[in-house]
Design a protein around this motif. Structure first.
Motif, PDB file in Angstrom:
ATOM      1  N   LYS A 118       0.831  -1.213   0.000  1.00 25.16           N
ATOM      2  CA  LYS A 118       0.000   0.000   0.000  1.00 25.16           C
ATOM      3  C   LYS A 118       0.866   1.264   0.000  1.00 25.16           C
ATOM      4  N   THR A 119       2.019   1.165   0.590  1.00 20.84           N
ATOM      5  CA  THR A 119       2.846   2.365   0.769  1.00 20.84           C
ATOM      6  C   THR A 119       4.093   2.378  -0.114  1.00 20.84           C
ATOM      7  N   LYS A 120       4.278   1.345  -0.963  1.00 16.81           N
ATOM      8  CA  LYS A 120       5.539   1.232  -1.709  1.00 16.81           C
ATOM      9  C   LYS A 120       5.750   2.387  -2.682  1.00 16.81           C
ATOM     10  N   ASN A 121       4.672   3.002  -3.162  1.00 23.80           N
ATOM     11  CA  ASN A 121       4.818   4.110  -4.102  1.00 23.80           C
ATOM     12  C   ASN A 121       4.820   5.472  -3.411  1.00 23.80           C
ATOM     13  N   THR A 122       4.855   5.437  -2.073  1.00 27.53           N
ATOM     14  CA  THR A 122       4.930   6.699  -1.337  1.00 27.53           C
ATOM     15  C   THR A 122       6.208   7.443  -1.726  1.00 27.53           C
ATOM     16  N   ALA A 123       6.062   8.730  -2.038  1.00 33.08           N
ATOM     17  CA  ALA A 123       7.208   9.516  -2.497  1.00 33.08           C
ATOM     18  C   ALA A 123       7.822  10.319  -1.360  1.00 33.08           C
ATOM     19  N   PHE A 124       9.135  10.485  -1.420  1.00 31.92           N
ATOM     20  CA  PHE A 124       9.873  11.247  -0.415  1.00 31.92           C
ATOM     21  C   PHE A 124      10.753  12.273  -1.125  1.00 31.92           C
ATOM     22  N   PRO A 125      10.697  13.539  -0.703  1.00 32.07           N
ATOM     23  CA  PRO A 125      11.564  14.560  -1.314  1.00 32.07           C
ATOM     24  C   PRO A 125      13.038  14.283  -0.999  1.00 32.07           C
ATOM     25  N   VAL A 126      13.859  14.287  -2.033  1.00 27.91           N
ATOM     26  CA  VAL A 126      15.282  13.988  -1.900  1.00 27.91           C
ATOM     27  C   VAL A 126      16.089  15.071  -2.611  1.00 27.91           C
ATOM     28  N   VAL A 127      17.214  15.469  -2.014  1.00 27.21           N
ATOM     29  CA  VAL A 127      18.126  16.445  -2.610  1.00 27.21           C
ATOM     30  C   VAL A 127      19.536  15.881  -2.534  1.00 27.21           C
ATOM     31  N   ARG A 128      20.343  16.257  -3.532  1.00 26.75           N
ATOM     32  CA  ARG A 128      21.773  15.961  -3.440  1.00 26.75           C
ATOM     33  C   ARG A 128      22.542  17.270  -3.532  1.00 26.75           C
ATOM     34  N   ALA A 129      23.526  17.444  -2.658  1.00 19.79           N
ATOM     35  CA  ALA A 129      24.275  18.710  -2.636  1.00 19.79           C
ATOM     36  C   ALA A 129      25.698  18.481  -2.152  1.00 19.79           C
ATOM     37  N   SER A 130      26.531  19.450  -2.478  1.00 18.07           N
ATOM     38  CA  SER A 130      27.905  19.496  -1.959  1.00 18.07           C
ATOM     39  C   SER A 130      28.076  20.817  -1.215  1.00 18.07           C
ATOM     40  N   HIS A 131      28.998  20.870  -0.291  1.00 18.69           N
ATOM     41  CA  HIS A 131      29.212  22.137   0.427  1.00 18.69           C
ATOM     42  C   HIS A 131      30.664  22.291   0.846  1.00 18.69           C
ATOM     43  N   ILE A 132      31.011  23.516   1.145  1.00 20.25           N
ATOM     44  CA  ILE A 132      32.302  23.853   1.752  1.00 20.25           C
ATOM     45  C   ILE A 132      31.971  24.564   3.054  1.00 20.25           C
ATOM     46  N   LEU A 133      32.424  23.995   4.149  1.00 24.86           N
ATOM     47  CA  LEU A 133      32.081  24.531   5.478  1.00 24.86           C
ATOM     48  C   LEU A 133      33.257  25.301   6.064  1.00 24.86           C
ATOM     49  N   PHE A 134      32.958  26.525   6.479  1.00 25.31           N
ATOM     50  CA  PHE A 134      33.932  27.367   7.177  1.00 25.31           C
ATOM     51  C   PHE A 134      33.445  27.537   8.615  1.00 25.31           C
ATOM     52  N   THR A 135      34.173  26.991   9.571  1.00 27.36           N
ATOM     53  CA  THR A 135      33.751  27.084  10.966  1.00 27.36           C
ATOM     54  C   THR A 135      34.539  28.157  11.690  1.00 27.36           C
ATOM     55  N   VAL A 136      33.893  28.744  12.702  1.00 27.41           N
ATOM     56  CA  VAL A 136      34.544  29.761  13.528  1.00 27.41           C
ATOM     57  C   VAL A 136      35.341  29.057  14.621  1.00 27.41           C
ATOM     58  N   ASN A 137      36.621  29.435  14.784  1.00 27.12           N
ATOM     59  CA  ASN A 137      37.446  28.823  15.818  1.00 27.12           C
ATOM     60  C   ASN A 137      38.283  29.901  16.515  1.00 27.12           C
ATOM     61  N   SER A 234      10.825   7.152  -4.696  1.00 23.95           N
ATOM     62  CA  SER A 234      10.092   6.108  -3.980  1.00 23.95           C
ATOM     63  C   SER A 234      10.978   5.471  -2.911  1.00 23.95           C
ATOM     64  N   TYR A 235      10.338   4.798  -1.974  1.00 26.31           N
ATOM     65  CA  TYR A 235      11.065   4.086  -0.915  1.00 26.31           C
ATOM     66  C   TYR A 235      12.031   3.087  -1.539  1.00 26.31           C
ATOM     67  N   SER A 236      11.558   2.319  -2.535  1.00 24.60           N
ATOM     68  CA  SER A 236      12.396   1.274  -3.139  1.00 24.60           C
ATOM     69  C   SER A 236      13.612   1.881  -3.831  1.00 24.60           C
ATOM     70  N   TRP A 237      13.455   3.056  -4.446  1.00 28.91           N
ATOM     71  CA  TRP A 237      14.593   3.710  -5.107  1.00 28.91           C
ATOM     72  C   TRP A 237      15.650   4.098  -4.085  1.00 28.91           C
ATOM     73  N   ILE A 238      15.210   4.709  -2.992  1.00 30.79           N
ATOM     74  CA  ILE A 238      16.149   5.143  -1.955  1.00 30.79           C
ATOM     75  C   ILE A 238      16.827   3.933  -1.312  1.00 30.79           C
ATOM     76  N   GLU A 239      16.043   2.886  -1.046  1.00 29.54           N
ATOM     77  CA  GLU A 239      16.586   1.666  -0.454  1.00 29.54           C
ATOM     78  C   GLU A 239      17.673   1.075  -1.350  1.00 29.54           C
ATOM     79  N   LYS A 240      17.445   1.099  -2.662  1.00 28.53           N
ATOM     80  CA  LYS A 240      18.426   0.570  -3.621  1.00 28.53           C
ATOM     81  C   LYS A 240      19.708   1.399  -3.583  1.00 28.53           C
ATOM     82  N   GLN A 241      19.582   2.718  -3.473  1.00 29.13           N
ATOM     83  CA  GLN A 241      20.763   3.580  -3.403  1.00 29.13           C
ATOM     84  C   GLN A 241      21.606   3.254  -2.168  1.00 29.13           C
ATOM     85  N   VAL A 242      20.930   2.985  -1.058  1.00 28.71           N
ATOM     86  CA  VAL A 242      21.636   2.628   0.181  1.00 28.71           C
ATOM     87  C   VAL A 242      22.351   1.298   0.004  1.00 28.71           C
TER      88      VAL A 242
END
Length: 475
Positions: A118-137, A234-242
């Motif tokens: 019943k829930t296999k086609n449930t969709a989940f918002p997914v993003v892919r990104a890269s970043h450069i982090l500058f931390t205060v020290n 879909s859940y199955s797509w994300i599961e496959k990526q993992v």
């Protein structure tokens, strides 16, 4: 039929016959019963990989097959029934509630796949990104860090070879140890996995590219490159990526939490709200302890549940739940609803029937008999273990009884551990002796060819497991 097809058909026929061939037979009340290859293949695989010392030869295999298969359980049940197992005053009350509990569990297990469909086609918002982090020290002020980040961003905006330059900048400047060495790549992630400011920036961006402004979070300043903007997966797509190693296992854990939330939203309709520790249903408001029994609090896949039905469920699975009700009402209700989603799934596929109830009752009765039998063995064994036995065991084994490089003190805690170990060993001895006595009485026989085949397969599984470090499938 050509030779190839005939050979294939012949092999298939032999395989099916061998899988259904009895490896063990016995008689109860004049009725002959059997345990087949299919019945024990999982057991033998488990023993071959986890306890190979118990499968060294055919005689040891016989012992495992008889003591661990349903044959011994059937005999124990028969013996316990003859001894008056069901005649005790408390049997009906205890056993009836146990059957009801096990029946709920059975329906939930059966309904799991239906709910997943019943829930296999449930969709989940997914993003892919890269970043450069500058931390205060301590080596730089916040403004100095911001200026460095801004200058790097401005330089990247003018880049002629952006992908390469971004990756090099991440390796040089980023202070995120998890991503800097792979060019700042964070991989795919779901909503709720990042800090709010970062998440808002990437999930509201509609196209691929470098975000024009720095994003400030509690971690510092981020230069963000959205490599794949928000899309529904879909859940199955994300599961496959993992599974393929392209997404973190933590993504799957978060996904499962999100799926549970979405499933509850899809399946459960609440008729109540909880405010100031009071339950409001329609225009009526009740103290938690004063909700009328016939009040419908929610429905699951269209099936209404009254407060009385919910309390009965709590009573089965959480003895003494009343003490937690006033402080844990919301958590208890959520747990009940999550469980009932699968229970009602089992009902949707027709598992709530007389045959299912009969099977659950038979299984519960066997378990009840096993528990009673084990309790008798425990009492018999514990009455024979003396303080001298415990002391002797300690003296004989104290060289091995070491913790943090020091001998363990012979205190009450260690004495109890030793006593329990001795009791378990004695119980096992009594059990094996009892089974040996019953082999003749219940006409237990073994199929020698089946035993040889099982032992060969067990040896192969054990050898493969030792080489590969895993548990090969039994075939």
């Amino acid at each position: 039929m050509n030779f190839k097809k005939w050979l294939l058909a012949s092999i298939t026929t032999v395989f099916v016959f061998s899988c259904s061939q009895p490896v063990l037979t016995y008689e109860i009340g004049g009725k002959k019963k059997s345990v087949t290859y299919n019945d024990v293949k999982d057991l033998v695989e488990y023993m071959a990989t986890s306890y190979p010392q118990y499968l060294q030869d055919v005689e040891m295999l016989k012992n495992v097959l008889f003591s661990e298969s349903r044959a011994s359980k059937d005999i124990i049940l028969f013996e316990e029934l003859k001894a008056g197992l069901t005649n005790s005053p408390e049997f009906n009350d205890k056993f009836s509630s146990e059957i009801e509990k096990q029946y709920f569990i059975y329906l939930a297990q059966e309904g799991t796949n239906w709910v997943a469909q019943k829930t296999k086609n449930t969709a989940f918002p997914v993003v892919r990104a890269s970043h450069i982090l500058f931390t205060v020290n301590t080596n730089a002020t916040k403004e100095e860090v911001r200026l460095l980040a801004q200058n790097t961003l401005d330089t990247l905006k003018k880049s002629k070879n952006f992908t390469k330059d971004f990756s090099n900048a991440a390796i040089q400047y980023s202070q995120d140890p998890g991503s800097k060495d792979i060019g700042g790549d964070l991989g795919y992630f779901l909503e709720g996995m990042m800090v709010p400011e970062f998440e808002n920036a990437v999930f509201t961006t509609k196209k691929k590219g470098l975000l024009p402004e720095l994003v400030e979070t509690s971690d510092g300043y981020h230069i963000i490159y959205v490599t794949e903007p928000k899309t529904d997966k879909s859940y199955s797509w994300i599961e496959k990526q993992v599974q393929d190693g392209k997404m973190s296992y933590y993504v799957l854990m978060k996904l499962q939490q999100d799926l549970q939330t979405k499933t509850l939203a899809m399946a459960v309709k609440k008729n109540y709200t909880l405010e100031d520790n009071k339950v409001k249903v329609g225009k009526n408001e009740y103290e938690i302890t004063a909700i009328p029994d016939n009040t419908v609090l929610f429905s699951v896949w269209g099936k209404n549940y009254t407060w009385k039905e919910v309390k009965n469920l709590f009573a089965l699975f959480i003895p003494g739940y009343e003490q937690e009700l006033s402080t844990q009402f919301d958590a208890l209700m959520n747990a009940a609803q999550g469980f009932l989603v699968n229970v009602e799934g089992g009902r949707k596929i027709g598992k709530d029937n007389a045959d299912s109830r009969r099977k659950v009752r038979e299984d519960a009765l066997i378990q009840y008999a096993m528990n009673n039998f084990e309790q008798i063995l425990f009492q018999q064994a514990s009455s024979m273990i003396t303080d001298k036995d415990v002391k002797d065991f300690y003296e004989q084994n104290k060289a091995r009884l070491v913790k943090d490089g020091k001998p363990m003190p012979f205190d009450e805690n260690l004495k109890n551990q030793i006593r329990n170990q001795l009791i378990q060993s004695r119980m096992w001895y009594f059990y094996q002796s009892w089974l040996d006595q019953k082999k003749s009485e219940y006409k237990v026989t073994f199929n020698q060819n089946g035993l040889n085949d099982l032992l060969k397969k067990a040896n192969k599984i054990r050898a493969n497991a030792e080489i590969q470090g895993n548990s090969p499938q039994f075939q």
